[in-house]
Structure formats: structure tokens, C-alpha cells
Design a protein around this motif. Structure first.
Motif, mmCIF file in Angstrom:
data_model
loop_
_atom_site.group_PDB
_atom_site.id
_atom_site.type_symbol
_atom_site.label_atom_id
_atom_site.label_comp_id
_atom_site.label_asym_id
_atom_site.label_seq_id
_atom_site.Cartn_x
_atom_site.Cartn_y
_atom_site.Cartn_z
ATOM 1 N N LEU A 88 -13.069 5.596 2.697
ATOM 2 C CA LEU A 88 -12.514 5.393 4.040
ATOM 3 C C LEU A 88 -11.392 4.359 4.072
ATOM 4 O O LEU A 88 -11.294 3.563 5.014
ATOM 5 N N LEU A 115 -7.053 0.569 13.954
ATOM 6 C CA LEU A 115 -7.440 1.926 13.555
ATOM 7 C C LEU A 115 -6.902 3.013 14.486
ATOM 8 O O LEU A 115 -6.156 3.884 14.051
ATOM 9 N N GLN A 143 -14.810 6.134 10.129
ATOM 10 C CA GLN A 143 -13.931 4.970 10.038
ATOM 11 C C GLN A 143 -14.212 3.989 11.178
ATOM 12 O O GLN A 143 -14.201 2.780 10.980
#
Ligand code: ADP
Ligand code: MG
Lengths: 280, 249
Positions: free
Chosen positions: A105, B165, B147
Motif C-alpha cells: 500500500l 491520501l 489505504q
């Protein structure tokens, strides 16, 4: 000790060698998803600085357990989860345990260095300082010369090392590693295992490590725990009395083989159950 | 831009120019339908300051509206992603707003703002903000939940999740929307100029049409294409600087 290592030791936590103090303790921790019972009353206790490996058929609830420990998933009511002896309700665990999920990730817009410092940065550390520390650790993680590369320019083994470095730089006493070497070829995996043991002996974190490879579980662990087919629970908890530091030659030693035979039987039994329940 | 980019951009332009000239000569097309390129370029050269200022006026109108639309669209997408109730209340209004044809909307805006840069920018804005909103929202929602979980396990709150993100992950989609809306913003500015403006490529186009000056019409079209290319180049440059990781995938 080199200058860089000294500086690291000053900045990163190096826990005392294990004195038997319980770091993490689970009692009857369970979790269902609707009608699917994924985890069935897991009891597990891990001492400070201990390296515990967890092995079990796929789909038995290993990742679910990790998500609970990382504070991402609420366990069903009834069980208890203690961190450093104090009850740790689900939300309170976020940011307290260094979690490395099954996939690396990595963020494609961040360089190796900036991916490695992501957790530290979120914890409020100054970017410049975090980078400095990461830069001095790059060689140790086999990433020297790749500090400014992007993840998509790296091999699988290197990406995994970046993810591990991110987990180490998060600097929490407990580390959860979910099949970190599962996707690597056998040769790279063997190298990474020894390298991880080396790091662990220096930084002395408490590690819980998921794997589906029995050799890996024995080679790395102070203890190997076996999880049953779904609903998962710990069915075997075996201390591995092999001396450290461990060398690759250990993998063919008779005492290693004896342990492997014993564990293989337990795992096989669970895999057969899983096979019978779910099909291949 | 590297030294390689220029020939890559120039080649198709040269090809179009050759086809244009070749077709006019080869098929003997009447200048009423398609005047020779030389003649159109000559007209532009003869009135260079006028074309230059028209180019700049329209570029300013379109860019102002486009930039506002991009900002509002990105902010709206972020707000809708975080506030489901706001989204349920306001997003349908956004959708309804887009059912009003730009011509009708332009007429109203010119009534309100008069013949100002703001009026044209408002129309360009009207065509830009909606696709940007929708794509920002979609980009944010498409972020890998694993994530998100990882960053939350590091202790990230919604602010860190957004900056570290969600927004970077949504950038490729946002730029797709920006590339699509750049020509729309130009169309908006030109439509705005049709309601009585005296400056800009849209005004030039209309004047040439009324006077049946075929060469001037084509010259105005070329000027409009130049504005569109400039706007597109701005977006492409920003995209290359911000979404650099995509090419390496
Ligand atoms: N978020 C979820 N929703 C529903 N079912 C889930 C979810 N997460 C895991 N499961 C189910 O729980 C079981 C255990 O999954 P997991 O913990 O990922 O297993 P493992 O990591 O041991 O392979 C599986 O049957 C899986 O389908
Ligand atoms: Mg798993």
C-alpha cells in the motif's frame, strides 16, 4: 556500532530485552460479520520483546485479528484486550500499534523516503527530521541509492522493505506484520527473514507475524501459534526453543525438522477442515 | 516543455495547414466556403493588434471562469465527500442547474452583470464547476479503503486523510475533468460575448458573420482555437507537474 546506528538508537525506541512482562493480552476476543463467525474467542498473550508467529489456513480470520489489534475493527462485546496491562477499547488502539497490512500500500506520489516517513509524519514529527532519520536508515533497509525513487520503480522485495521501514519508523513497541514476505520468491524471502531477525534483535520490538509458511513461522518465532479453520481460534501454542541468532543451516537441523513435523500435523488438520467446509 | 515537444506539437499543425491549402487548390473550393489559409493568415497579420487583444480578452474571461469553476468544483467535491447530508441536499441542485441551456443562462447573466468580464467568466464557470465537482467526488470515493485503514492505524484524522491520501489519489480524475472542461469554459466565454460584447474572439466572430466577411470568420475561428490551445496547455502543464506518477504506471 556505527555513528548512524547510535543516532538511530537514540531516536528510535529500543525496548529492554524480554523480562516476561506481558505486552499484549487477548481473552475471548471474537468477531462475526453478520452470520459469518470469523474469529471465535481468541486467547493469546505476548510478552514484551517477544516474536510470535501466527499460522493458519487462509480465510480463518488472521487479518481480522490484526484489524482488531490495530483498532480498525471492533471486536464483538464480551472479550478483553489488554495493552500494557490496561484495557484497550477499539478506538483507543488507533495510532498505538505499528501495523503492516498484507499489501505494501505504498503511495505512488511519494518517494521511498516520503513513504517511509508517512506514519511518523502523521504522528506530527517534522518532515525534515523524519527524512533525516529515514535517510540514515536507508542502507540498513537495503534502500541506499533509492531514497528518491518512486514505488513503481522498485521490485517487490524493495517495496516490502519500504513498507517495513515505514512500520519501524512508526516507532511503536508492538508491530503487527501480515504476511510481509508472502509475495516474494523463496530466495528473497530467506534473505528478508534473516534481515528482519537482525533488525528485531537490535530494536527489540514485540512482533506478531502472520505467515502461511511453516518454515518461516519456526525460523522466526519465539513461539508459533496455530489458528483453526474458520471460526478462528488458537489451537496450538508452541514455544520454539531453538537458539538465536539463527542461521539458514538451521532449516535442515533435526530439531527443526521435529518441530516442523509436529506443527505440520496441526496445520494440516486445520487445512483439511477448512477444505471440507469451503471447498478448495 | 522539452525541445522534443515543439516538433511534436508543430507537426500536426503543419499537416492541417497543408491539407487546407491543398484542398482549396486541388478541389478549387470557392473562397466563400473555405478561403485559402494564406489569405486568412494575411488578414490576421494585417490586423495583428486587434486579434492579439481579442485573444487576450477571451483568454482572460475563460481562464477566470475556469479557475473559479475548478476551485469551487474541487471544494464542492471535497465537501460532498465529507458531508453526506449536504450532498443529498445540494448535489441535486447542481444537477438541475445543468439542465438550463448555456444560451439561456448566458442571457440572464448578461442581464445581471452587463457587458463585463465577470459576466463571461460566470458563464465559463457555469460550464466548468459541475464536471469538476462530480469527478472530484468520484475520485475521492474511489480511494482504496485499505489505504484509508492503514493511515487510520497510523492515527490519521480526516484532515490528514484528505491531504495525504484522498486529494492526491483523486488528482488524476480531477485533471481528467479539467481537460474536458477547458474547451467548455472557452465556449462559455464566447457565448457570453455574443450578447452585445465589442471585444474578444466571440464578438469578432459575430461581427464577421453579420458583415459576411468569410476570411474574417475563419480568422476569428483560428483565434478561438488559439485560446482553446492556450487553456489546454495550461491544464496539461499543471497536470504534468502534479500527477507525475501516473505516466510511470
Ligand atoms: N469486512 C468484512 N466483511 C465481511 N466478511 C469479512 C470481512 N473481513 C473478513 N471477512 C470474512 O472473515 C473471514 C476471515 O477473513 P480474514 O481475516 O481476511 O482471513 P485470513 O487473513 O486468515 O485469510 C473470511 O471468511 C472473510 O470472508
Ligand atoms: Mg489475510
Amino acid at each position: 556500532m556505527t555513528g548512524a546506528a547510535e543516532r538511530l538508537d537514540a531516536q528510535l525506541t529500543v525496548a529492554a530485552p524480554p523480562v516476561g512482562r506481558v505486552k499484549l493480552s487477548l481473552n475471548g476476543v471474537a468477531r462475526s460479520f453478520g452470520a459469518v463467525r470469523a474469529l471465535d474467542r481468541v486467547d493469546l498473550s505476548i510478552a514484551e520483546g517477544e516474536f510470535v508467529t501466527l499460522i493458519g489456513p487462509s480465510g480463518c480470520g488472521k487479518s481480522t485479528l490484526f484489524n482488531i489489534l490495530a483498532g480498525l475493527l471492533e471486536p464483538d462485546p464480551g472479550g478483553t484486550l489488554l495493552l500494557d496491562g490496561a484495557p484497550a477499547p477499539s478506538g483507543s488502539l488507533l495510532g498505538r500499534i505499528a501495523f503492516m497490512p498484507q499489501r505494501d500500500l505504498l503511495l505512488p506520489w511519494r518517494t521511498v523516503l516520503d513513504n517511509a516517513i508517512l506514519a511518523a509524519e502523521i504522528q506530527g514529527q517534522k518532515k525534515r527530521e523524519a527524512r533525516e532519520l529515514a535517510r540514515s536508515m536507508a542502507a540498513e533497509f537495503g534502500l541506499k541509492g533509492f531514497e528518491n525513487h518512486y514505488p513503481q520503480q522498485l521490485s517487490g522485495g524493495m517495496r516490502q522493505r519500504v513498507a517495513l521501514m515505514r512500520t519501524f519508523l512508526f516507532d511503536r513497541e508492538v508491530m503487527l506484520l501480515d504476511e510481509p514476505f508472502g509475495a516474494l520468491d523463496a530466495l528473497t524471502r530467506a534473505l528478508m527473514q534473516r534481515w528482519l531477525l537482525d533488525l528485531w534483535s537490535r530494536y527489540r520490538r514485540t512482533i506478531l507475524f502472520i505467515t502461511h509458511d511453516i518454515d518461516e513461522a519456526i525460523f522466526l518465532g519465539d513461539r508459533v501459534t496455530v489458528m483453526s479453520a474458520r471460526p478462528g481460534r488458537i489451537t496450538l501454542d508452541r514455544t520454539i526453543p531453538l537458539p538465536r541468532p539463527r542461521q539458514p543451516s538451521l532449516l535442515t537441523a533435526p530439531e527443526f525438522m521435529a518441530l516442523k513435523r509436529e506443527l505440520l500435523e496441526a496445520v494440516e488438520e486445520e487445512s483439511l477442515k477448512a477444505f471440507a467446509a469451503n471447498g478448495p | 516543455m522539452s525541445w522534443r515537444t515543439l516538433p511534436r506539437l508543430a507537426a500536426p499543425l503543419l499537416l492541417i495547414a497543408l491539407l487546407w491549402e491543398g484542398a482549396v487548390l486541388g478541389f478549387g473550393i470557392s473562397p466563400f466556403y473555405l478561403p485559402p489559409l494564406r489569405q486568412v493568415l494575411g488578414a490576421i497579420a494585417a490586423l495583428w493588434p486587434a486579434y492579439q487583444s481579442a485573444f487576450l480578452v477571451t483568454l482572460a474571461e475563460a481562464t477566470a471562469g475556469f479557475a473559479m469553476g475548478a476551485l469551487v468544483g474541487i471544494a464542492g467535491g471535497i465537501a460532498f465527500a465529507h458531508l453526506p447530508r449536504l450532498r443529498r441536499m445540494v448535489l441535486p441542485l447542481f444537477v438541475v442547474s445543468q439542465t438550463v441551456p448555456v444560451i439561456a443562462f448566458g442571457a440572464i447573466v448578461v442581464l445581471w452583470f452587463g457587458n463585463t468580464l465577470a459576466a463571461k467568466a460566470a458563464i465559463a464557470f457555469y460550464l466548468t464547476f459541475f464536471p469538476v465537482t462530480v469527478n472530484t467526488l468520484a475520485g475521492i470515493e474511489a480511494v482504496d479503503p485499505r489505504q484509508v485503514a492503514l493511515l487510520r492505524s497510523f492515527g490519521a484524522g480526516s484532515r490528514e486523510l484528505l491531504w495525504k491520501l484522498r486529494l492526491p489519489a483523486a488528482l488524476p480524475r480531477i485533471f481528467t475533468a479539467l481537460r474536458l472542461s477547458a474547451p467548455l469554459a472557452l465556449a462559455g466565454a464566447i457565448v457570453g460575448e455574443w450578447f452585445g460584447a465589442t471585444q474578444g474572439v466571440g464578438a469578432m466572430l459575430l461581427a464577421a458573420l453579420f458583415n459576411e466577411q468569410v476570411v474574417a470568420i475563419w480568422a476569428a475561428i483560428l483565434a478561438a482555437a488559439a485560446v482553446g490551445s492556450a487553456l489546454f496547455a495550461l491544464v496539461a502543464l499543471a497536470e504534468r507537474a502534479l500527477v507525475f506518477w501516473r505516466e510511470e504506471l
